[in-house]
Design a protein around this motif. Structure first.
Motif, PDB file in Angstrom:
ATOM      1  N   GLU A   1      19.193  21.103  42.704  1.00 10.65           N
ATOM      2  CA  GLU A   1      19.238  22.561  42.579  1.00 10.65           C
ATOM      3  C   GLU A   1      19.211  23.229  43.947  1.00 10.65           C
ATOM      4  OE1 GLU A   1      16.959  26.064  40.047  1.00 10.65           O
ATOM      5  OE2 GLU A   1      16.581  23.978  39.577  1.00 10.65           O
TER       6      GLU A   1
ATOM      7  N   SER B   1      14.041  26.121  29.631  1.00 14.29           N
ATOM      8  CA  SER B   1      15.193  26.467  30.472  1.00 14.29           C
ATOM      9  C   SER B   1      15.938  27.671  29.916  1.00 14.29           C
ATOM     10  CB  SER B   1      16.148  25.278  30.574  1.00 14.29           C
ATOM     11  OG  SER B   1      15.542  24.224  31.266  1.00 14.29           O
TER      12      SER B   1
ATOM     13  N   ARG C   1      20.836  27.082  38.189  1.00 16.34           N
ATOM     14  CA  ARG C   1      19.785  26.613  37.267  1.00 16.34           C
ATOM     15  C   ARG C   1      20.389  26.109  35.974  1.00 16.34           C
ATOM     16  NH1 ARG C   1      16.936  23.590  35.943  1.00 16.34           N
ATOM     17  NH2 ARG C   1      15.367  23.896  34.376  1.00 16.34           N
TER      18      ARG C   1
ATOM     19  N   THR D   1      21.034  31.770  38.973  1.00 18.76           N
ATOM     20  CA  THR D   1      20.979  31.500  37.532  1.00 18.76           C
ATOM     21  C   THR D   1      22.034  30.470  37.141  1.00 18.76           C
ATOM     22  OG1 THR D   1      20.176  33.735  37.138  1.00 18.76           O
ATOM     23  CG2 THR D   1      21.068  32.554  35.241  1.00 18.76           C
TER      24      THR D   1
ATOM     25  N   CYS E   1      20.297  22.256  34.417  1.00 18.79           N
ATOM     26  CA  CYS E   1      19.843  22.042  33.041  1.00 18.79           C
ATOM     27  C   CYS E   1      20.890  21.230  32.271  1.00 18.79           C
ATOM     28  CB  CYS E   1      19.585  23.378  32.359  1.00 18.79           C
ATOM     29  SG  CYS E   1      19.025  23.232  30.651  1.00 18.79           S
TER      30      CYS E   1
END
Length: 97
Positions: A90, A9, A57, A54, A61
């Motif tokens: 997501e 990640s 994401r 981003t 994570c």
């Protein structure tokens, strides 16, 4: 505060940021060379979308890490279902922009 402990990640997020950095440099070059506003705005929108993606994401994570830490459970037992769930999260978070 949690850190990005997952190497995959972390690499993915860093690569996304490096791409966005390259796009920003391209925009700066476009401005310096006197490009029109519409092409510049188009590139700015692309950078914004890349940064938003981003951020989503990174958020997913963080959620994965927190669940694993706080539940103390071995989430890898049901990794397939968990992976699908986080993919759906997501996707959903990506749509709120």
């Amino acid at each position: 505060m949690a850190a990005l402990d997952n190497d995959k990640s972390r690499t993915d997020i860093l690569n996304r940021l490096k791409r966005a950095e390259g796009q920003l440099r391209g925009i700066q070059r476009m401005i310096e060379e006197g490009e029109g506003c519409l092409p510049i705005a188009t590139q700015m929108a692309a950078v914004r979308k890349a940064l938003d993606s981003t951020y989503v994401r990174m958020t997913v994570c963080f959620m994965e890490q927190q669940l694993q830490t706080r539940l103390g459970a071995d989430l890898s037992k049901d990794a397939g279902a968990m992976g699908e769930m986080f993919d759906e999260i997501e996707t959903l978070l990506g749509k709120i922009r």
